[in-house]
Design an enzyme around this catalytic site. Sequence first.
Site, PDB file in Angstrom:
ATOM      1  N   ASP A 196      55.563  20.762  44.216  1.00 17.09           N
ATOM      2  CA  ASP A 196      57.167  20.825  45.604  1.00 17.09           C
ATOM      3  C   ASP A 196      58.161  22.316  45.372  1.00 17.09           C
ATOM      4  OD1 ASP A 196      58.556  19.073  46.156  1.00 17.09           O
ATOM      5  OD2 ASP A 196      60.055  19.809  44.909  1.00 17.09           O
TER       6      ASP A 196
ATOM      7  N   GLU B 214      41.583  28.905  32.301  1.00 17.03           N
ATOM      8  CA  GLU B 214      41.824  28.413  30.816  1.00 17.03           C
ATOM      9  C   GLU B 214      40.897  26.967  30.595  1.00 17.03           C
ATOM     10  OE1 GLU B 214      44.952  29.505  28.421  1.00 17.03           O
ATOM     11  OE2 GLU B 214      44.150  27.260  27.131  1.00 17.03           O
TER      12      GLU B 214
HETATM   13  C1  NOJ Z   1      59.411  18.644  48.808  1.00  8.79           C
HETATM   14  C2  NOJ Z   1      59.035  17.044  48.691  1.00  8.79           C
HETATM   15  O1  NOJ Z   1      58.527  16.294  49.364  1.00  8.79           O
HETATM   16  C3  NOJ Z   1      60.586  15.617  49.109  1.00  8.79           C
HETATM   17  O2  NOJ Z   1      60.017  14.064  49.583  1.00  8.79           O
HETATM   18  C4  NOJ Z   1      62.095  16.451  48.423  1.00  8.79           C
HETATM   19  O3  NOJ Z   1      63.247  15.698  47.962  1.00  8.79           O
HETATM   20  C5  NOJ Z   1      62.061  17.512  48.154  1.00  8.79           C
HETATM   21  N1  NOJ Z   1      60.639  18.297  47.601  1.00  8.79           N
HETATM   22  C6  NOJ Z   1      62.982  18.159  46.871  1.00  8.79           C
HETATM   23  O4  NOJ Z   1      61.911  18.115  45.998  1.00  8.79           O
END
Ligand code: NOJ
Length: 566
Positions: free
Chosen positions: A235, A285
Amino acid sequence: MLRSPLPGDPPPPPGLGLLITAPDAPATPDHGWWRDAVIYQVYVRSFQDSDGDGIGDLAGVRTRLPYLKRLGVDGVWLNPFYVSPQHDHGYDVADYCAVDPLYGTLDDFDDLVEDCRLLGLKLILDIVPNHCSSEHPWFRAALAGAPGSPERAPFHFADGRGEHGELPPNNWRAMFGGPAWSRVRESDGSWGQWYLHLFTPEQPDLNWRDPAVAAEFERVLRFWLDRGADGFRIDVAAGLYKHPELPDSPDPEADERTRDSVNPLAWNQPEVHDVWRHWRAICEEYTARDGRDRLLVGEASVPTPAEQAAYVRPDELHQAFFFHLLHAPWDAAHFHRVIDEAVQDIAATGSTVTWVLNNHDQVRTTTRFAAADELSGGVRARAAALLMLALPGAAYLYQGEELGLPEVDDLPDHLITDPIFQRTGSRVGIRDGCRIPLPWSGLESPFGFSPAGAKEPWLPQPAHFAAHTAERVLADTGSAWHLYRDALHLRRVLPQLGEGTLRWLDTPPGVLAFVRGEGLLCAVNFGDGPALAPVDGEPLLASGPCPPGILPAGTTAWWARDGRSF
Ligand code: NOJ
């Protein structure tokens, strides 16, 4: 005409719940499996509810693995299922190494790993390193700690501006609305410092300049790799580091306005690449031990394909979603340009492009590509999918696109759960509409999403989902489901598809055509009227009815030639 069944197809399994008894054993070693893999994104909350609380869970995912195997994907990416107060549906993690009771238990996870192995499906988890939950023990300790204390080091705490520190430390705005800073009460009850959150106040940003943060994430990675994860979707992979001085931004509202990571002081800082080099080394690894490649796929939203290419250099992430295709309008010239840029910039790194058209943050293509009439959206979405699956590289599908699901854009205000709506009061960019629980069977809600007698699904399913249940689309050989399945099957059997090169053909405006490996031609008509097909003969596969010699409006078709070039 849609071709179904295809030569070499196994006989169709009889039911949705069928367990496949002759799994494809994962090849060992499997170096580079990800280079042209097709991964299916499971938004766990909305996929399948096994315990009747109206919310999808890991045990539910497990019961539907045979369905995914039958569709023909190579693996599954699960959105976050860790302990979380769910302010952003799991992207606010309070414990990175435990399953939220809403979604099940670690035993459920272990069972899922085992079934994925049996079925030859890769299992990719979502990891959230840019921020955690305000209920994470570290943040609680930071609130209890004093300004400047070691407890505050893993976050960005700063004194406010103004005579009494009453103004935020800088002018940045949060992606989901409002200032990117919130002020805390110190332990004596007085107003104190501010902390940074690029999303909601419940998602404090971690400070990657504190070595404890990197060490903790290494522990988390190893925890899930040891339990059998095949990799991670990362993310906010262009986040993590902020400009060290946290200066004012010349365009403070850019992130909030575009709902994208564009503040050059908050995103895409050079230090982030060291993190990906380290994570890649950890993956290697594990590969060195058993020959199985582990995958890192980044949500690295950066302004240009060239900048994105830096994230997939040979010692960094394996893949980064190519969002420029996802953001492209239904327009031949635009598609042509972004595909070209991707193929040139990303391929130059030695990696492959990671194509994506739908995910849990975007309006579904069926609605996004619709012209004046609703029908055109579904037609174009199928054409776009078939185009994407012909491109060189890997692809990600989002649950429900194979069912032809439309976006649900008429939820009443009181049922909207997206923090964007709560923070901005506006429906612009809200994501509940693509997260409605999947319809599996039957004629009314919950459409097989939950067992009989369950609570209502966490978001209501509209009555028109009856036309999109898995049961119904599987029974209709002309459905989107069969198109996806046929395309995925052809990707396995035709050497021209998947990794490789692309050669554009000259076409009239509004039509794109390219050749893959000389023996496969893909053409797309973006226009509103029929076009001449670039070759004679019946296509091998088409996204809709396609008479010989004609490429109807909003249609993609593939033609194949044995040993002869186009
Ligand atoms: C991107 C994720 O896909 C989304 O759903 C989320 O709200 C934001 N990042 C924050 O983590």
